[in-house]
Design an enzyme around this catalytic site. Sequence first.
Site, mmCIF file in Angstrom:
data_model
loop_
_atom_site.group_PDB
_atom_site.id
_atom_site.type_symbol
_atom_site.label_atom_id
_atom_site.label_comp_id
_atom_site.label_asym_id
_atom_site.label_seq_id
_atom_site.Cartn_x
_atom_site.Cartn_y
_atom_site.Cartn_z
ATOM 1 N N ARG A 242 -12.639 -1.405 -1.395
ATOM 2 C CA ARG A 242 -11.471 -0.782 -2.023
ATOM 3 C C ARG A 242 -10.189 -1.464 -1.586
ATOM 4 N NH1 ARG A 242 -9.281 0.292 -6.072
ATOM 5 N NH2 ARG A 242 -8.090 2.200 -6.411
ATOM 6 N N CYS B 36 0.841 -1.199 0.000
ATOM 7 C CA CYS B 36 0.000 0.000 0.000
ATOM 8 C C CYS B 36 0.879 1.252 0.000
ATOM 9 C CB CYS B 36 -0.898 0.035 1.236
ATOM 10 S SG CYS B 36 -1.900 -1.434 1.540
ATOM 11 N N CYS C 168 -7.604 -3.185 -4.224
ATOM 12 C CA CYS C 168 -6.176 -2.872 -4.297
ATOM 13 C C CYS C 168 -5.344 -4.148 -4.223
ATOM 14 C CB CYS C 168 -5.785 -1.924 -3.166
ATOM 15 S SG CYS C 168 -6.334 -0.225 -3.420
ATOM 16 N N HIS D 97 0.869 4.852 -2.296
ATOM 17 C CA HIS D 97 0.206 5.997 -1.684
ATOM 18 C C HIS D 97 1.057 6.758 -0.676
ATOM 19 C CE1 HIS D 97 -3.441 5.016 -3.766
ATOM 20 N NE2 HIS D 97 -3.347 3.769 -3.350
#
Length: 279
Positions: A236, A193, A240, A197
């Site tokens: 979500r 992740c 991902c 991000h």
Amino acid sequence: MNKNTLILAVAGLACLLAGPLAAETPKEEQEAFQTYFKKRFPNVPEDDFKNGAYAIDPVGRENWEAIEEFPPYENSISNGETMWNKPFANGKGYADCFPDGPAIQGKYPYWDKARGLVVTLPLALNECRAANKEEPLKYQKGPIADLVAYIAFESRGQITKVEIPEDDPRALEAYQKGKQFYFARRGQLNFSCAQCHLGNSGTKLRTEILSPALGHTTHWPVYRSEWGEMGTLHRRFAGCNEQVRAKAFKPQGEEYRNLEYFLTYMNNGLELNGPGARK
């Protein structure tokens, strides 16, 4: 921030957050996390991070603001309000479980000391249904997304304020597990992740600008044009995982609840502004 400074900043933050908890407290990690994004995007007002990629993408923001004039999630809010007010078969309703009314999103997620687990809003809603002999709602889309959309709308303006009780080491462990999940590489693409991000926030992946992690939990549930419908935060998360060719975890399972706990804690101080609309 030049390229070399950025590389050092990313490396430093990653080491700080991924390191042993004995080295830093969650509060210090949160401050480092937020400071990193404020320095990475110095022209973005702090409160604007709640708007995700649209805080850093002026073209996308213009299109988004036009969509928000007639938001595609209005029907979901209406459906959710109907669900909230409709009595269960036993004559009771959600208000009996949540006597403070529907504006409750700011209370979640929280650590339930009695049970030793993270409680999210969708989990609490289904537990209310179970206590009243109602069938559980599926967690990714449909009625649960509508119900949470209504609650999110009623909760707009509340401030994110997740707490990690200092007197319960299990809460700290849940936070730690969520943090480890965030930085763990997974799937055939071997991505985490954080790679998208945190380190690459603001850059493009194909035609999409990767949103900063600061603000990721403020605007859910979301109507995504790609989905053509509303979806929850855990939908979500699952998407991902699948994008990096990893097997998704069970929505509202321990893995995603702990991830939500960590990530929402990182967003403490930001205003809730859900439901949202995204590409």
